[in-house]
Design a protein around this motif. Structure first.
Motif, mmCIF file in Angstrom:
data_model
loop_
_atom_site.group_PDB
_atom_site.id
_atom_site.type_symbol
_atom_site.label_atom_id
_atom_site.label_comp_id
_atom_site.label_asym_id
_atom_site.label_seq_id
_atom_site.Cartn_x
_atom_site.Cartn_y
_atom_site.Cartn_z
ATOM 1 N N ASN A 42 12.716 8.285 -1.466
ATOM 2 C CA ASN A 42 12.458 8.380 -2.901
ATOM 3 C C ASN A 42 12.620 9.793 -3.453
ATOM 4 O O ASN A 42 12.690 9.968 -4.665
ATOM 5 N N ASP A 233 1.700 10.246 4.215
ATOM 6 C CA ASP A 233 2.617 9.168 3.804
ATOM 7 C C ASP A 233 3.069 8.412 5.061
ATOM 8 O O ASP A 233 4.259 8.179 5.269
ATOM 9 N N ARG A 361 -0.188 -1.398 -3.748
ATOM 10 C CA ARG A 361 0.715 -0.505 -4.485
ATOM 11 C C ARG A 361 2.178 -0.756 -4.112
ATOM 12 O O ARG A 361 3.076 -0.485 -4.892
ATOM 13 N N ARG A 362 2.416 -1.268 -2.879
ATOM 14 C CA ARG A 362 3.794 -1.516 -2.460
ATOM 15 C C ARG A 362 4.392 -2.747 -3.140
ATOM 16 O O ARG A 362 5.589 -2.994 -3.060
HETATM 17 C C1 SR1 Z 1 7.654 8.963 -6.556
HETATM 18 S S1 SR1 Z 1 7.390 8.960 -4.876
HETATM 19 C C2 SR1 Z 1 6.958 7.354 -4.471
HETATM 20 C C3 SR1 Z 1 6.557 7.192 -3.072
HETATM 21 O O1 SR1 Z 1 7.571 7.650 -2.207
HETATM 22 C C4 SR1 Z 1 7.011 8.351 -1.129
HETATM 23 O O2 SR1 Z 1 7.576 7.964 0.075
HETATM 24 C C5 SR1 Z 1 5.533 8.079 -1.186
HETATM 25 O O3 SR1 Z 1 5.170 6.914 -0.475
HETATM 26 C C6 SR1 Z 1 5.325 7.940 -2.638
HETATM 27 O O4 SR1 Z 1 4.122 7.289 -2.973
#
Ligand code: SR1
Ligand code: MG
Length: 418
Positions: A42, A233, A361-362
């Motif tokens: 990401n 993470d 959240r996922r």
């Molecule tokens: C905006 S970042 C979103 C997610 O990507 C990363 O790997 C983390 O898990 C974060 O919450």
């Protein structure tokens, strides 16, 4: 200091080709380096660079969130925290993180060992691959890094210096504080859930007072319980595997937080993989065996974590907490054991809560995972996601009443049959 400039496949050899370590690892003549950009995460750019002597990974942070674009700025200093976290993890559990070749803070570049033929664990689990070592390796990694980064083990001056160093990872903590603990529970702008079939359950969860209170209690722990250096993470996309080897990557979210956080996030990703398996059955692989393996792996990670944590407690408890001078040195062999059981029980309860929130959240937040995303049939996918949302709610709200992982296993198996 040079002005930051993002690397590209074309510019990388010219910009890094003078680095003596990279010349030794990849090849003397950088004009002959082959460069591929492979980043699918990401946030960052990731290049594989190969040459006549070998290969390296070159990872570069961008000044914004790659997933969203330049409208969401994100500081380059995350690469500094990743570098320092990798250095500490490699001391605390040698051989479990990639070797670092060099670090350039101004350009936010870390060059490191190219792991091959390793693949991302999440991908391997989606493909139905059984990896015999991960339970043990990940349980040990969690216990060793989390125990050895805490006041149970460190000289308190060093621990306080490290807390100060990582305290500046504000923006990445802010991502977790919002994306993980709050956004899923209201209609936040960045949220998305892909399956409209989930709408009634999502509305129910967003109206669930007990769940929202638990999510905020867990956020409170995340922000205030600065016990140890967490990876920050630790999901199955942050682990690379072969049948023989396990490596943990990507600790840019590193922060001082609760011991339970990494363990909870990790186990959540195994439970999600378990509940996603039925969505991948069409490829003819043996998903029953896979399901048993995944639930066994959860138990192996936790039991290995507990056993190693207890071992370190008994043999490496040199910090300011539960000092031997209060117990063993006075002939009280039971006091420290009593405290150990209380500490482990607290980690267990918190771990269940963090796991539940990570599952929500996922599916409901911005950052989804491929376990569900790659299920082609929308109804099958929604069915898998619903089960994960229910299990997440159960873990977060009932964590003080769930006495063992066998109970979680039974609940997961019941949901799977729904
Ligand atoms: C905006 S970042 C979103 C997610 O990507 C990363 O790997 C983390 O898990 C974060 O919450
Ligand atoms: Mg990452």
């Amino acid at each position: 200091t040079q002005v930051f400039a993002a690397l590209s496949v074309e510019t990388l050899p010219g910009r890094l080709g003078g680095n003596a370590i990279l010349k030794e690892k990849i090849g003397e003549d950088s004009a002959r380096w082959e460069v591929r950009e492979v980043g699918d995460g990401n946030l960052n750019l990731v290049f594989i660079v190969t040459g006549e002597s070998g290969a390296a990974i070159v990872k570069q942070a961008l000044p914004y969130v790659r997933l969203v674009g330049e409208s969401w700025p994100l500081p380059l200093k995350r690469s500094y925290f990743e570098y320092h976290a990798l250095a500490r993890q490699s001391q605390r559990d040698p051989g479990m993180v990639p070797e670092i070749y060099c670090f350039d803070a101004a350009q936010a570049i870390i060059a490191m060992e190219f792991l091959t033929p390793h693949v991302i664990l999440r991908r391997a689990l989606i493909d139905g691959r059984i990896l015999p070592k991960i339970g043990q390796d990940l349980g040990l990694f969690c216990a060793r890094t989390l125990f050895r980064g805490s006041d149970l083990s460190m000289i308190t001056r060093d621990k306080k210096a490290d807390m100060a160093l990582f305290a500046d990872n504000i923006e990445l903590c802010d991502i977790t504080e919002n994306l993980v603990f709050s956004d899923p529970y209201f209609e936040a702008t960045l949220n998305r859930h892909t399956s409209p079939q989930l709408d009634p359950l999502v509305a129910e969860l967003r109206g669930d007072r007990d769940l929202k209170v638990e999510a905020q209690r867990l956020k409170h722990l995340f922000s205030a319980k600065a016990e140890t250096l967490c990876h920050g993470d630790l999901h199955t996309g942050s682990v690379m595997v072969t049948e023989e080897e396990t490596r943990v990557i990507d600790p840019e979210f590193a922060f001082y937080g609760p011991i339970s956080f990494d363990v909870g996030m990790l186990l959540a990703n195994f439970w999600m993989s378990y509940l996603a398996q039925s969505g991948h059955e069409s490829d003819g692989s043996k998903r029953d065996e896979m399901r048993v393996y995944l639930l066994d792996t959860v138990e192996t990670i936790w039991e290995t974590f507990r056993a190693e944590f207890a071992n370190l407690w008994r043999n490496e408890r040199k910090g300011i907490l539960y000092q031997a001078s209060l117990f063993e040195d006075q002939g009280d062999m039971l006091g420290a054991e009593q405290a150990l059981n209380i500490v482990l029980d607290e980690i267990y309860r918190e771990m269940l809560g963090f796991a539940g929130i990570e599952m929500h959240r996922r599916i409901l937040g911005l950052a989804h995972n491929a376990d569900f995303e790659t299920i082609a049939d929308p109804d099958r996918r929604a069915a898998c996601e619903k089960k994960a949302l229910k299990l997440g709610r159960h873990l977060a709200v009932n964590r003080h009443r769930i006495h063992s992982l066998k109970d979680v296993r039974a609940t997961a198996e019941l949901l799977e049959k729904e």
